[in-house]
Design a protein around this motif. Structure first.
Motif, PDB file in Angstrom:
ATOM      1  N   LYS A   1       0.832  -1.211   0.000  1.00 22.83           N
ATOM      2  CA  LYS A   1       0.000   0.000   0.000  1.00 22.83           C
ATOM      3  C   LYS A   1       0.868   1.263   0.000  1.00 22.83           C
ATOM      4  N   LEU A   2       1.967   1.208   0.790  1.00 24.31           N
ATOM      5  CA  LEU A   2       2.892   2.348   0.845  1.00 24.31           C
ATOM      6  C   LEU A   2       3.467   2.623  -0.536  1.00 24.31           C
ATOM      7  N   ASP A   3       3.920   1.535  -1.195  1.00 25.47           N
ATOM      8  CA  ASP A   3       4.522   1.684  -2.523  1.00 25.47           C
ATOM      9  C   ASP A   3       3.510   2.225  -3.536  1.00 25.47           C
ATOM     10  N   ALA A   4       2.243   1.857  -3.353  1.00 28.72           N
ATOM     11  CA  ALA A   4       1.197   2.303  -4.282  1.00 28.72           C
ATOM     12  C   ALA A   4       0.747   3.731  -3.970  1.00 28.72           C
ATOM     13  N   GLY A   5       1.203   4.285  -2.832  1.00 29.68           N
ATOM     14  CA  GLY A   5       0.853   5.665  -2.454  1.00 29.68           C
ATOM     15  C   GLY A   5      -0.542   5.792  -1.886  1.00 29.68           C
ATOM     16  N   GLU A   6      -1.081   4.675  -1.309  1.00 32.63           N
ATOM     17  CA  GLU A   6      -2.450   4.705  -0.783  1.00 32.63           C
ATOM     18  C   GLU A   6      -2.519   5.247   0.643  1.00 32.63           C
ATOM     19  N   LEU A   7      -1.368   5.300   1.321  1.00 34.17           N
ATOM     20  CA  LEU A   7      -1.382   5.682   2.746  1.00 34.17           C
ATOM     21  C   LEU A   7      -0.797   7.072   3.000  1.00 34.17           C
ATOM     22  N   GLU A   8      -0.673   7.889   1.956  1.00 33.98           N
ATOM     23  CA  GLU A   8       0.015   9.185   2.098  1.00 33.98           C
ATOM     24  C   GLU A   8      -0.619  10.097   3.145  1.00 33.98           C
ATOM     25  N   ASP A   9      -1.945   9.979   3.314  1.00 43.11           N
ATOM     26  CA  ASP A   9      -2.628  10.876   4.274  1.00 43.11           C
ATOM     27  C   ASP A   9      -2.843  10.229   5.640  1.00 43.11           C
ATOM     28  N   ARG A  10      -2.430   8.970   5.827  1.00 46.49           N
ATOM     29  CA  ARG A  10      -2.556   8.305   7.135  1.00 46.49           C
ATOM     30  C   ARG A  10      -1.642   8.998   8.138  1.00 46.49           C
ATOM     31  N   VAL A  11      -2.171   9.334   9.313  1.00 46.75           N
ATOM     32  CA  VAL A  11      -1.391  10.066  10.330  1.00 46.75           C
ATOM     33  C   VAL A  11      -0.656   9.073  11.222  1.00 46.75           C
ATOM     34  N   VAL A  12       0.640   9.353  11.430  1.00 49.91           N
ATOM     35  CA  VAL A  12       1.448   8.525  12.346  1.00 49.91           C
ATOM     36  C   VAL A  12       2.091   9.448  13.385  1.00 49.91           C
ATOM     37  N   GLU A  13       2.469   8.865  14.522  1.00 48.04           N
ATOM     38  CA  GLU A  13       3.139   9.655  15.564  1.00 48.04           C
ATOM     39  C   GLU A  13       4.638   9.433  15.460  1.00 48.04           C
ATOM     40  N   LEU A  14       5.343  10.526  15.383  1.00 45.55           N
ATOM     41  CA  LEU A  14       6.786  10.465  15.145  1.00 45.55           C
ATOM     42  C   LEU A  14       7.501  11.309  16.201  1.00 45.55           C
ATOM     43  N   THR A  15       8.593  10.778  16.739  1.00 52.74           N
ATOM     44  CA  THR A  15       9.377  11.562  17.701  1.00 52.74           C
ATOM     45  C   THR A  15      10.429  12.350  16.931  1.00 52.74           C
ATOM     46  N   VAL A  16      10.301  13.665  16.977  1.00 54.81           N
ATOM     47  CA  VAL A  16      11.227  14.540  16.246  1.00 54.81           C
ATOM     48  C   VAL A  16      12.231  15.130  17.217  1.00 54.81           C
ATOM     49  N   GLU A  17      13.508  14.972  16.880  1.00 54.01           N
ATOM     50  CA  GLU A  17      14.556  15.513  17.753  1.00 54.01           C
ATOM     51  C   GLU A  17      14.554  17.028  17.701  1.00 54.01           C
TER      52      GLU A  17
END
Length: 444
Positions: A163-179
């Motif tokens: 799905k990632l490769d097909a670009g289907e999840l571009e708007d899915r929100v994830v939580e990321l720790t940013v330094e």
């Protein structure tokens, strides 16, 4: 690039000044020729530094700027007037080499980023999958169950990867720790940072705890952040420093502008902080010395120095004899003539007339310059330069701005969207300026 190719590229942006273009093209080609020589002979071949002599606005700085973009070598442009003699508040000439090294680091890092990009993208995909399919917090006790759990998780990851490769999840929100990037530590002292060779910033980065802040981001934005982090992690800092020093020592170019402003006789009394003193300090750097930088010691023996100056009130012979000897090639740039102004207005890749036409096109205004309009602008620019202060091609900026000022102001509200700039239009806009006699020169 061969000297002919370099000159052809410079011709796209700069009108005339063929002697200067040939001199810099040969100097650049000689860098390549030197690299082809045997090692023992290579060390003895020193660069032939250049002085460009000519009034303001004829293309000295533009030649150097375009040359740096062409060559992709570490390049820095500095004003000679910024420096003071060692021991006084101001910039020390060795900082030129430190700044050149920083420019080299930027170039080498950019190349390395391209090289590791593919691997970094693979690692980004894995990290995104870890965020989308997190590992279970409690693993089962039984080995069979654990194996089953791992297989199930792997299947889920494979689906998500597709799905990632097909670009289907571009708007899915994830939580990321940013330094959180630490605020640069600045130390101000009488000597500035020039003589502090220890990389204090990196030292503080290691000592200070790295704060991380969780952020909710869509995958298309998270990918950019992760790519930056992974690329930085894959770049070998030691290799960057090593390659930078080699690149700067063998390919570095320093453009030293306003060299004529540090000319002149030595002061009769007191310190000569920014003239003869600067020349004395420049001498070892141009002759060849070793400057300590935070990326390692840099030898300046094979760095190419291009100096430039108008030399209105002084001449190259006013420089210290030792410094003159280090600039064997002298090129005089010619004053711009009326045909030169005509060519500047039409020939370069991004000529001024094209710039104004494109700017007004954004408002829907079709600005057209006729041949007699361009000739009128060139005539006026040439006359004003001849009768008043000669500021070269920069005069075209002031004249063109005045010509199109009304159109620029009225642009959004114009009902007639086609404006033709012909000779009559130009003379109408500039009539008062041409006729007004400058009386101030007759009044005490």
């Amino acid at each position: 690039m061969t000297p002919r190719q370099i000159v052809a590229e410079l011709d796209k942006y700069i009108v005339g000044q063929n002697a200067a273009k040939k001199a810099v093209a040969v100097a650049i080609r000689n860098r390549w020729r030197r690299q082809q020589l045997p090692a023992d002979l290579r060390t003895d071949v020193t660069p032939k530094n250049i002085i460009l002599i000519g009034p303001t606005g004829v293309g000295k700085t533009e030649i150097a700027r375009r040359l740096a973009q062409l060559v992709g070598a570490p390049f820095i442009k500095v004003e000679a007037t910024k420096f003071t003699e060692v021991g006084y508040v101001g910039r020390d000439v060795e900082s030129i080499i430190r700044d050149l090294t920083e420019a080299g680091v930027g170039l080498v890092k950019q190349e390395m980023r391209v090289r590791v990009r593919e691997k970094a993208q693979e690692r980004v995909t894995e990290r995104l999958l870890d965020l989308l399919v997190p590992a279970p917090k409690n693993s089962p006790w039984e080995p069979e169950q654990e194996k089953e759990e791992l297989e199930r998780r792997q299947r889920t990851r494979d689906k998500m990867r597709a799905k990632l490769d097909a670009g289907e999840l571009e708007d899915r929100v994830v939580e990321l720790t940013v330094e959180q990037k630490a605020v640069p530590v600045q130390i101000f002292s009488n000597m500035g940072m020039e003589n502090m060779d220890v990389d204090l910033q990196n030292m503080f980065d290691k000592i200070m705890p790295k704060g991380g802040q969780p952020r909710q981001l869509p995958i298309k934005d998270a990918r950019k952040l992760l790519l930056e982090q992974e690329t930085e992690a894959l770049i070998d800092r030691a290799a960057v420093a090593e390659q930078t020093v080699d690149r700067v020592e063998n390919h570095g170019i320093v453009f030293l502008d306003e060299i004529d402003k540090v000319c002149g006789p030595s002061a009769g009394h007191g310190p000569d902080v920014s003239r003869q003193g600067v020349q004395r300090d420049l001498l070892p750097v141009v002759e060849g010395t070793t400057v300590n930088t935070k990326h390692g010691p840099v030898k300046t023996d094979h760095i190419l120095f291009i100096a430039a100056g108008a030399f209105h009130t002084s001449k190259p012979a006013d420089l210290m004899p030792e410094l003159q000897g280090r600039f064997p090639i002298r090129v005089e740039l010619t004053d711009l003539t009326r045909p030169d102004f005509l060519r500047i207005l039409t020939e370069p890749k991004h000529a001024l007339t094209k710039q104004y036409a494109e700017l007004l096109r954004t408002e829907g205004v079709d600005l057209q310059f006729t041949q007699d309009g361009i000739e009128a602008i060139a005539d006026i620019a040439f006359d004003v330069n001849r009768t008043h202060q000669n500021i070269g091609a920069r005069r075209l900026h002031t004249i063109l701005e005045k010509v199109v000022e009304e159109v620029s102001y009225e642009g959004p509200d114009l009902t007639e969207k086609r404006v033709v700039v012909d000779g009559a239009f130009v003379r109408d806009r500039l009539g008062e300026i041409i006729q007004r006699e400058d009386l101030s020169k007759f009044i005490l």
